[in-house]
Design a protein around this motif. Sequence first.
Motif, PDB file in Angstrom:
ATOM      1  N   SER A 159     -10.362 -25.896 -21.376  1.00 19.69           N
ATOM      2  CA  SER A 159     -10.969 -24.947 -22.321  1.00 19.69           C
ATOM      3  C   SER A 159     -12.168 -24.906 -23.230  1.00 19.69           C
ATOM      4  O   SER A 159     -13.596 -23.799 -23.264  1.00 19.69           O
ATOM      5  CB  SER A 159     -10.453 -24.703 -24.063  1.00 19.69           C
ATOM      6  OG  SER A 159      -8.985 -24.440 -23.738  1.00 19.69           O
TER       7      SER A 159
ATOM      8  N   LEU B 290      -6.586 -19.518 -27.456  1.00 21.80           N
ATOM      9  CA  LEU B 290      -6.115 -19.254 -25.513  1.00 21.80           C
ATOM     10  C   LEU B 290      -4.787 -19.613 -25.873  1.00 21.80           C
ATOM     11  O   LEU B 290      -3.516 -19.654 -24.870  1.00 21.80           O
ATOM     12  CB  LEU B 290      -6.500 -19.994 -25.107  1.00 21.80           C
ATOM     13  CG  LEU B 290      -8.160 -19.708 -24.344  1.00 21.80           C
ATOM     14  CD1 LEU B 290      -8.146 -20.259 -23.415  1.00 21.80           C
ATOM     15  CD2 LEU B 290      -7.974 -18.432 -23.941  1.00 21.80           C
TER      16      LEU B 290
ATOM     17  N   ILE C  33     -19.584 -19.808 -22.993  1.00 21.09           N
ATOM     18  CA  ILE C  33     -19.215 -19.054 -24.547  1.00 21.09           C
ATOM     19  C   ILE C  33     -21.224 -18.838 -23.998  1.00 21.09           C
ATOM     20  O   ILE C  33     -21.834 -18.446 -25.106  1.00 21.09           O
ATOM     21  CB  ILE C  33     -19.246 -18.419 -24.933  1.00 21.09           C
ATOM     22  CG1 ILE C  33     -17.635 -17.697 -24.968  1.00 21.09           C
ATOM     23  CG2 ILE C  33     -19.064 -17.883 -26.246  1.00 21.09           C
ATOM     24  CD1 ILE C  33     -16.420 -18.188 -25.784  1.00 21.09           C
TER      25      ILE C  33
ATOM     26  N   ARG D  24     -12.013  -9.859 -30.450  1.00 21.22           N
ATOM     27  CA  ARG D  24     -11.038 -10.911 -30.079  1.00 21.22           C
ATOM     28  C   ARG D  24     -11.178 -11.253 -28.408  1.00 21.22           C
ATOM     29  O   ARG D  24     -11.312 -10.273 -27.783  1.00 21.22           O
ATOM     30  CB  ARG D  24     -10.105 -10.778 -30.425  1.00 21.22           C
ATOM     31  CG  ARG D  24     -10.339 -10.542 -32.036  1.00 21.22           C
ATOM     32  CD  ARG D  24      -8.449  -9.809 -32.516  1.00 21.22           C
ATOM     33  NE  ARG D  24      -8.529  -9.739 -33.720  1.00 21.22           N
ATOM     34  CZ  ARG D  24      -9.295  -9.471 -35.198  1.00 21.22           C
ATOM     35  NH1 ARG D  24      -8.921 -10.949 -35.090  1.00 21.22           N
ATOM     36  NH2 ARG D  24      -9.642  -9.251 -35.950  1.00 21.22           N
ATOM     37  N   LEU D  25     -10.515 -12.743 -27.802  1.00 18.59           N
ATOM     38  CA  LEU D  25     -10.403 -12.959 -27.051  1.00 18.59           C
ATOM     39  C   LEU D  25      -9.245 -13.621 -26.603  1.00 18.59           C
ATOM     40  O   LEU D  25      -9.094 -14.796 -27.096  1.00 18.59           O
ATOM     41  CB  LEU D  25     -11.175 -13.748 -25.911  1.00 18.59           C
ATOM     42  CG  LEU D  25     -11.199 -14.456 -24.353  1.00 18.59           C
ATOM     43  CD1 LEU D  25     -10.722 -12.656 -23.305  1.00 18.59           C
ATOM     44  CD2 LEU D  25     -12.048 -15.189 -24.074  1.00 18.59           C
TER      45      LEU D  25
ATOM     46  N   VAL E 122     -11.684 -16.174 -29.859  1.00 16.40           N
ATOM     47  CA  VAL E 122     -11.180 -17.099 -28.778  1.00 16.40           C
ATOM     48  C   VAL E 122      -9.533 -18.136 -28.701  1.00 16.40           C
ATOM     49  O   VAL E 122      -9.857 -19.189 -29.494  1.00 16.40           O
ATOM     50  CB  VAL E 122     -12.129 -17.687 -28.048  1.00 16.40           C
ATOM     51  CG1 VAL E 122     -11.372 -18.299 -26.558  1.00 16.40           C
ATOM     52  CG2 VAL E 122     -12.750 -17.037 -27.612  1.00 16.40           C
TER      53      VAL E 122
END
Length: 94
Positions: free
Chosen positions: A9, A76, A16, A90-91, A74
């Motif tokens: 990550s 994941l 970013i 949002r991701l 974010v």
Amino acid sequence: TNVGDVVLSTVLLNRILESHPQARVDVVCGPAAVDIFKGCPQVNKIYPLKKRPYKLHHLDLLRLGWRGWYDLVVDLRTPLFGYLVPAKKRLMGR
């Protein structure tokens, strides 16, 4: 919460921060990964999260006491949590 996931990550986090060098970041990670983020000057706050049986650690995420809105969330691993944090964008996904 897994160190291996955190290491992977950090590639996304680095991207970013390269695109937005003024960004301040809050990180949720497992206790074993806290030291990885301590050296990053753009990390504002680190929330160590210990996994619990029956996914009860998700309740701990809700208790963290988010303050205000985030520009970007974010997530994941647990997309549901990403929707619970107030954010402009949002991701999420695996």
